[in-house]
Design an enzyme around this catalytic site. Sequence first.
Site, mmCIF file in Angstrom:
data_model
loop_
_atom_site.group_PDB
_atom_site.id
_atom_site.type_symbol
_atom_site.label_atom_id
_atom_site.label_comp_id
_atom_site.label_asym_id
_atom_site.label_seq_id
_atom_site.Cartn_x
_atom_site.Cartn_y
_atom_site.Cartn_z
ATOM 1 N N HIS A 1 0.866 -1.185 0.000
ATOM 2 C CA HIS A 1 0.000 0.000 0.000
ATOM 3 C C HIS A 1 0.900 1.231 0.000
ATOM 4 C CE1 HIS A 1 -2.750 2.983 1.808
ATOM 5 N NE2 HIS A 1 -3.743 2.183 1.457
ATOM 6 N N ASP B 1 3.035 -4.702 7.988
ATOM 7 C CA ASP B 1 1.838 -3.865 7.891
ATOM 8 C C ASP B 1 0.619 -4.789 8.005
ATOM 9 O OD1 ASP B 1 -0.321 -2.357 7.142
ATOM 10 O OD2 ASP B 1 0.483 -1.736 5.198
ATOM 11 N N GLN C 1 -4.570 -5.126 6.779
ATOM 12 C CA GLN C 1 -5.604 -5.979 6.172
ATOM 13 C C GLN C 1 -5.624 -7.369 6.781
ATOM 14 O OE1 GLN C 1 -7.951 -5.077 4.113
ATOM 15 N NE2 GLN C 1 -7.203 -3.010 3.680
ATOM 16 N N LYS D 1 -10.414 -0.554 10.599
ATOM 17 C CA LYS D 1 -10.607 -1.719 9.733
ATOM 18 C C LYS D 1 -10.989 -2.951 10.537
ATOM 19 C CE LYS D 1 -7.258 -0.108 6.333
ATOM 20 N NZ LYS D 1 -7.885 0.367 5.104
ATOM 21 N N CYS E 1 -4.819 2.417 -3.721
ATOM 22 C CA CYS E 1 -3.567 2.917 -3.111
ATOM 23 C C CYS E 1 -2.443 1.899 -3.256
ATOM 24 C CB CYS E 1 -3.753 3.278 -1.645
ATOM 25 S SG CYS E 1 -4.893 4.624 -1.400
HETATM 26 N N1 PMP Z 1 -1.694 -0.639 4.598
HETATM 27 C C1 PMP Z 1 -2.666 -1.357 4.019
HETATM 28 C C2 PMP Z 1 -2.358 -2.723 3.498
HETATM 29 C C3 PMP Z 1 -3.946 -0.818 3.917
HETATM 30 O O1 PMP Z 1 -4.924 -1.526 3.346
HETATM 31 C C4 PMP Z 1 -4.210 0.474 4.425
HETATM 32 C C5 PMP Z 1 -5.587 1.117 4.316
HETATM 33 N N2 PMP Z 1 -6.222 0.932 3.088
HETATM 34 C C6 PMP Z 1 -3.165 1.166 5.039
HETATM 35 C C7 PMP Z 1 -1.932 0.580 5.116
HETATM 36 C C8 PMP Z 1 -3.361 2.517 5.612
HETATM 37 O O2 PMP Z 1 -4.296 2.495 6.641
HETATM 38 P P1 PMP Z 1 -4.886 3.860 7.220
HETATM 39 O O3 PMP Z 1 -5.360 4.650 6.049
HETATM 40 O O4 PMP Z 1 -5.979 3.422 8.125
HETATM 41 O O5 PMP Z 1 -3.761 4.534 7.956
#
Ligand code: PMP
Length: 404
Positions: free
Chosen positions: A121, A198, A201, A224, A362
């Site tokens: 991401h 990270d 997910q 999430k 993203c």
């Molecule tokens: N890493 C991953 C794999 C994600 O899916 C996301 C959110 N889509 C993020 C980081 C960032 O999370 P946040 O926007 O809640 O900080």
Amino acid sequence: MVGLDAKKDFPVFDQRIHGHPLVYLDSGASAQKPRCVLDAMTRFYETDYANIHRGVHELSQRATAHYDEGRRAVQRFLNAAHEDEIVFTSGATDAINLVAASWGRTFLKAGDEIVLTQLEHHANIVPWQLLQEQIGFTIRVAPIQSNGEVLLADVTALFNEKTKLVSVTHVSNALGTILPVEKIIAAAHAKNIPVLIDGSQAVSHGSVDVQKMDADFYVFSGHKIYGPTGIGALYGKRAILKTMPPYQGGGDMIESVTFEKTTYQEPPMRFEAGTPPIAEVVGLAAALDYVAGIGMEKIAAHEADLLAYGTEKLAALDGVRLVGTAPHKASILSFVVEGVHPHDVGTILDQQGIAIRAGHHCAQPAMEALGLMATVRVSLGLYNTRGDIDALVDGLKKVREIFS
Ligand code: PMP
């Protein structure tokens, strides 16, 4: 099939969207909130709210107790060895930026290398690029296979004596691929390389044990996992957090301040400058209690059933091509519909009360590697049912009719 019947716990489902029952298939972007989370936050604001740590009065002490209990809830959830290994952040993005700004700025030098994957991401790419501009280290990127898999050998092939950090996602938000994080960590540790995972997910789809995994850093966002926005956590091994300087200055993170010399609190307080999101910590703790009450194993089994069912149904649909078919996947189905832009698919499904996401998620480098600009993404939560998948399939048939 493992049945979970959780929609009743979520007030958002007590409504119709464009005249249809809500079919929410966008939990990967953000999950809906159960009544118990909303109630815990309201109750806290109504009866126990005050700023934490600085007050001798009853409400401040109650609020502080809630905040400290929230930290222990996250500790239990990740099975961290120590409470002080949990730093509250505003989310996963904030947590990765914290590690980059504090650990990265201290320990990375020009000529060093860090290893990411093509599946990351943007939140696990851009903070490193911002730091790279200042320091001049090299970012090396492990490729993805055409099915969305990341091979252990492709990650470890990048390790050498210059490698100072590996930072990889546990589960891909764009494709659902589960990465072999335990093996990546073991291989990195064999070369004394620390690893950040990270978990954005991953945490909502199965139990995570940071000690068993042996991650050095693990990050996730509360929103999430059925908690509120604005709260997340960084897990860091105690010995590593202790070596890291503060990255933001302000109230609560200091031991004493003079204009000659200021000293700092120990972790985690050192990294929590200013008034934190107190009610959000209460909400997050309630969310973690909620999923623990159901059982992460039960949630994982329920979602595995839905993923298998959805994969089978979508694969059988004319003109639909699944993107990301790695052997190990969690709760995400990405696909393209022949001749229809993903945004048009999203708009037509929305008219039927079906919420999905369309775009690059993203994860532009992953999309580019697969030769795509965008996909349609269905991401599952514990409240979804086979009926939701059936509604999606009917919706996609309508999309095909409209564009035929
Ligand atoms: N890493 C991953 C794999 C994600 O899916 C996301 C959110 N889509 C993020 C980081 C960032 O999370 P946040 O926007 O809640 O900080």
